[in-house]
Scaffold this motif. Structure first.
Motif, mmCIF file in Angstrom:
data_model
loop_
_atom_site.group_PDB
_atom_site.id
_atom_site.type_symbol
_atom_site.label_atom_id
_atom_site.label_comp_id
_atom_site.label_asym_id
_atom_site.label_seq_id
_atom_site.Cartn_x
_atom_site.Cartn_y
_atom_site.Cartn_z
ATOM 1 N N GLN A 92 -0.520 -2.452 -10.264
ATOM 2 C CA GLN A 92 -0.167 -2.057 -11.616
ATOM 3 C C GLN A 92 0.510 -0.686 -11.655
ATOM 4 N N GLU A 93 0.424 0.068 -10.562
ATOM 5 C CA GLU A 93 1.039 1.390 -10.543
ATOM 6 C C GLU A 93 2.143 1.424 -9.481
ATOM 7 N N ALA A 94 2.033 2.303 -8.493
ATOM 8 C CA ALA A 94 3.139 2.489 -7.544
ATOM 9 C C ALA A 94 3.196 1.429 -6.453
ATOM 10 N N GLY A 95 2.126 0.685 -6.251
ATOM 11 C CA GLY A 95 2.216 -0.467 -5.382
ATOM 12 C C GLY A 95 1.828 -0.264 -3.924
ATOM 13 N N PRO A 96 1.964 -1.324 -3.120
ATOM 14 C CA PRO A 96 1.427 -1.380 -1.756
ATOM 15 C C PRO A 96 1.963 -0.334 -0.788
ATOM 16 N N ILE A 97 3.197 0.135 -0.976
ATOM 17 C CA ILE A 97 3.742 1.138 -0.063
ATOM 18 C C ILE A 97 2.874 2.392 -0.053
ATOM 19 N N MET A 98 2.134 2.613 -1.133
ATOM 20 C CA MET A 98 1.272 3.790 -1.203
ATOM 21 C C MET A 98 0.135 3.733 -0.187
ATOM 22 N N ARG A 99 -0.131 2.566 0.377
ATOM 23 C CA ARG A 99 -1.118 2.479 1.456
ATOM 24 C C ARG A 99 -0.656 3.272 2.685
ATOM 25 N N PHE A 100 0.651 3.282 2.923
ATOM 26 C CA PHE A 100 1.188 4.113 3.999
ATOM 27 C C PHE A 100 0.985 5.597 3.689
ATOM 28 N N ILE A 101 1.165 5.968 2.436
ATOM 29 C CA ILE A 101 0.994 7.365 2.036
ATOM 30 C C ILE A 101 -0.459 7.786 2.218
ATOM 31 N N GLN A 102 -1.375 6.884 1.917
ATOM 32 C CA GLN A 102 -2.799 7.171 2.142
ATOM 33 C C GLN A 102 -3.051 7.469 3.620
ATOM 34 N N TYR A 103 -2.520 6.638 4.489
ATOM 35 C CA TYR A 103 -2.687 6.854 5.935
ATOM 36 C C TYR A 103 -2.068 8.181 6.343
ATOM 37 N N LEU A 104 -0.918 8.503 5.763
ATOM 38 C CA LEU A 104 -0.199 9.716 6.109
ATOM 39 C C LEU A 104 -1.020 10.955 5.751
#
Length: 287
Positions: free
Chosen positions: A228-240
């Motif tokens: 509903q927000e910025a989406g799945p790519i943000m999972r990479f940002i979490q790891y980063l």
């Protein structure tokens, strides 16, 4: 003249707050923001408003370009780009009309002149492209192409984009990559920025690393990673943010685009989420 240079904040407000507090103790004359201050982060509006209040020298980077593409064109409306560039779409929906117009009005480069041929050039990537990186140990010929018509002795060039701090002396110029405030990728999870000071003969440069509340940032990023927000790519940002490394995000994006297996909306977001989860699971297992 003492300049604080920040770049690649990517709407990580917790990191920005910590860096601004550190800058406030350094007796700097000018604050420079070298682009990519929003997109791929949970606080686009708060980041913009905080920076605008400080009235820095400010340019936009390639990620602001992605957001503007989401605002003013349909470039990312179709799979696979609709899901891959969802962070920019979400950030665009958060901004007011005035903020969108302000973002579009930002330049892609800035110059500061302090007399006696002391000049500062601010770009995001290189002087010719906002997504072209400047790295240490680049071939001289490539630097010559990048800086055609731009070489000035005593010039300070401030750049970002790579998320890696760097200092290069070339042709009498000082090229500084200020690293990333929001998402360093050199294995150091602390926020990074640069200070450059003119001593009358040369630019003295230091990179500073600043601890910030990463737990609070991670909590916001996890929420931001929803469909509903910025989406799945943000999972990479979490790891980063957790590790200070990219988990091969660019490799994943290129592979996903080339796969050709992209369902139509709204299934494209869930399809990307499963692909990201599977990729990161394999990455964790192999690292």
């Amino acid at each position: 003249m003492k300049i604080a240079a920040i770049s690649d904040i990517h709407a990580n407000l917790h990191a920005l707050d910590a860096v601004l507090e550190d800058i406030s103790k350094q007796n700097c004359d000018v604050l420079v923001v070298a682009g990519d201050f929003i997109d791929c982060g949970p606080f686009p509006v708060e980041t913009i408003r905080k920076l605008r209040a400080l009235m820095p020298v400010m340019i936009r980077g390639n990620h602001e370009g992605y957001i503007l593409d989401n605002i003013f064109s349909d470039k990312f409306e179709h799979p696979p780009f609709r899901a891959l560039y969802a962070p920019g779409k979400w950030a665009a929906t958060c901004l007011t009309t005035e903020e969108k117009d302000w973002l579009a009005s930002l330049p892609t480069r800035a110059e500061l002149n302090y007399g006696a041929d002391v000049n500062v050039l601010v770009v995001h990537g290189s002087p010719r492209r906002d997504n072209e990186p400047i790295y240490p140990n680049m071939p001289d010929g490539l630097l010559e192409e990048m800086f055609e018509g731009e070489v000035r002795p005593r010039r300070l060039v401030i750049a970002g984009h790579t998320h890696r701090p760097a200092l290069i002396r070339w042709r009498g110029m000082t090229l500084v990559n200020c690293g990333s405030v929001g998402y360093p990728i050199d294995g150091d999870t602390r926020a990074c920025y640069a200070i450059a000071e003119w001593n009358g003969e040369d630019w003295l440069v230091q990179h500073r690393r600043v601890e910030y509340n990463r737990n609070a940032a991670l909590k916001a990023i996890k929420k931001n990673a929803s469909l509903q927000e910025a989406g799945p790519i943000m999972r990479f940002i979490q790891y980063l943010v957790e590790t200070g490394t990219t988990a091969g995000m660019s490799e994943f994006v290129n592979r996903y685009i080339k796969s050709g297996d992209h369902p139509t909306p709204p299934d494209d977001m869930e399809h990307l989420e499963m692909a990201v989860i599977d990729y990161l699971r394999q990455y964790y297992n192999n690292s």
